[in-house]
Motif scaffolding. Sequence first.
Motif, PDB file in Angstrom:
ATOM      1  N   ALA A  33      -7.386 -43.552 -28.815  1.00  0.00           N
ATOM      2  CA  ALA A  33      -7.135 -44.047 -27.466  1.00  0.00           C
ATOM      3  C   ALA A  33      -8.370 -44.783 -26.979  1.00  0.00           C
ATOM      4  O   ALA A  33      -9.492 -44.497 -27.411  1.00  0.00           O
ATOM      5  N   MET A  34      -8.143 -45.722 -26.084  1.00  0.00           N
ATOM      6  CA  MET A  34      -9.250 -46.423 -25.426  1.00  0.00           C
ATOM      7  C   MET A  34      -8.906 -46.574 -23.958  1.00  0.00           C
ATOM      8  O   MET A  34      -7.720 -46.634 -23.586  1.00  0.00           O
ATOM      9  N   GLY A  35      -9.928 -46.623 -23.151  1.00  0.00           N
ATOM     10  CA  GLY A  35      -9.663 -46.738 -21.731  1.00  0.00           C
ATOM     11  C   GLY A  35     -10.848 -47.264 -20.953  1.00  0.00           C
ATOM     12  O   GLY A  35     -11.951 -47.422 -21.493  1.00  0.00           O
ATOM     13  N   TRP A  36     -10.600 -47.540 -19.704  1.00  0.00           N
ATOM     14  CA  TRP A  36     -11.625 -47.992 -18.764  1.00  0.00           C
ATOM     15  C   TRP A  36     -11.746 -46.982 -17.635  1.00  0.00           C
ATOM     16  O   TRP A  36     -10.739 -46.559 -17.069  1.00  0.00           O
ATOM     17  N   ARG A  50      -5.757 -46.615 -19.267  1.00  0.00           N
ATOM     18  CA  ARG A  50      -5.908 -46.027 -20.592  1.00  0.00           C
ATOM     19  C   ARG A  50      -4.761 -46.500 -21.476  1.00  0.00           C
ATOM     20  O   ARG A  50      -3.638 -46.696 -21.000  1.00  0.00           O
ATOM     21  N   LEU A  51      -5.053 -46.663 -22.749  1.00  0.00           N
ATOM     22  CA  LEU A  51      -4.060 -47.139 -23.713  1.00  0.00           C
ATOM     23  C   LEU A  51      -4.198 -46.292 -24.974  1.00  0.00           C
ATOM     24  O   LEU A  51      -5.278 -46.239 -25.569  1.00  0.00           O
ATOM     25  N   ASN A  52      -3.110 -45.636 -25.360  1.00  0.00           N
ATOM     26  CA  ASN A  52      -3.234 -44.816 -26.561  1.00  0.00           C
ATOM     27  C   ASN A  52      -2.737 -45.583 -27.787  1.00  0.00           C
ATOM     28  O   ASN A  52      -2.259 -46.720 -27.686  1.00  0.00           O
ATOM     29  N   SER A  53      -2.852 -44.966 -28.934  1.00  0.00           N
ATOM     30  CA  SER A  53      -2.537 -45.658 -30.180  1.00  0.00           C
ATOM     31  C   SER A  53      -1.051 -45.976 -30.299  1.00  0.00           C
ATOM     32  O   SER A  53      -0.661 -46.840 -31.080  1.00  0.00           O
ATOM     33  N   ILE A  69      -4.328 -53.544 -19.005  1.00  0.00           N
ATOM     34  CA  ILE A  69      -5.128 -53.146 -20.158  1.00  0.00           C
ATOM     35  C   ILE A  69      -4.428 -53.600 -21.426  1.00  0.00           C
ATOM     36  O   ILE A  69      -3.203 -53.557 -21.517  1.00  0.00           O
ATOM     37  N   SER A  70      -5.235 -54.063 -22.379  1.00  0.00           N
ATOM     38  CA  SER A  70      -4.678 -54.481 -23.663  1.00  0.00           C
ATOM     39  C   SER A  70      -5.725 -54.291 -24.751  1.00  0.00           C
ATOM     40  O   SER A  70      -6.896 -54.065 -24.459  1.00  0.00           O
ATOM     41  N   ARG A  71      -5.276 -54.409 -25.982  1.00  0.00           N
ATOM     42  CA  ARG A  71      -6.189 -54.145 -27.091  1.00  0.00           C
ATOM     43  C   ARG A  71      -5.851 -55.052 -28.259  1.00  0.00           C
ATOM     44  O   ARG A  71      -4.677 -55.278 -28.561  1.00  0.00           O
TER      45      ARG A  71
END
Length: 121
Positions: A33-36, A50-53, A69-71
């Motif tokens: 996961a990644m987030g701000w 937040r954005l999880n896998s 949010i994006s990745r």
Amino acid sequence: QVQLVESGGGLVQPGGSLRLSCAASGSIFNILAMGWYRQAPGKQRELVARLNSGGVTDYLDSVKGRFTISRDNAKNTLYLQMSGLQPEDTAVYYCNAVIQITRGTIPYDYWGQGTQVTVSS
């Protein structure tokens, strides 16, 4: 060693836009996961997005409809597109990632150094 490097902060007028980036590098097997997060002076750090896998997102109520949010998985880079910025969005924004550095190991939290976002006329 894992590093998270943020960029894209700055000074913007109310109603303006900014895009934050966070590049993860180093020994990375899997990013769960990644987030701000952000922290304003005198306030506690709070989750912004937040954005999880699995692609599931979660947003702070006050930023819904304004922040996205994006990745980019190929680049291990997280983004936060912010529009309609208001003075209350002023804070240091931190990137967070939950990372497994090798197969079978416990994932750990990693943090970037933070980038300042100031919304002011």
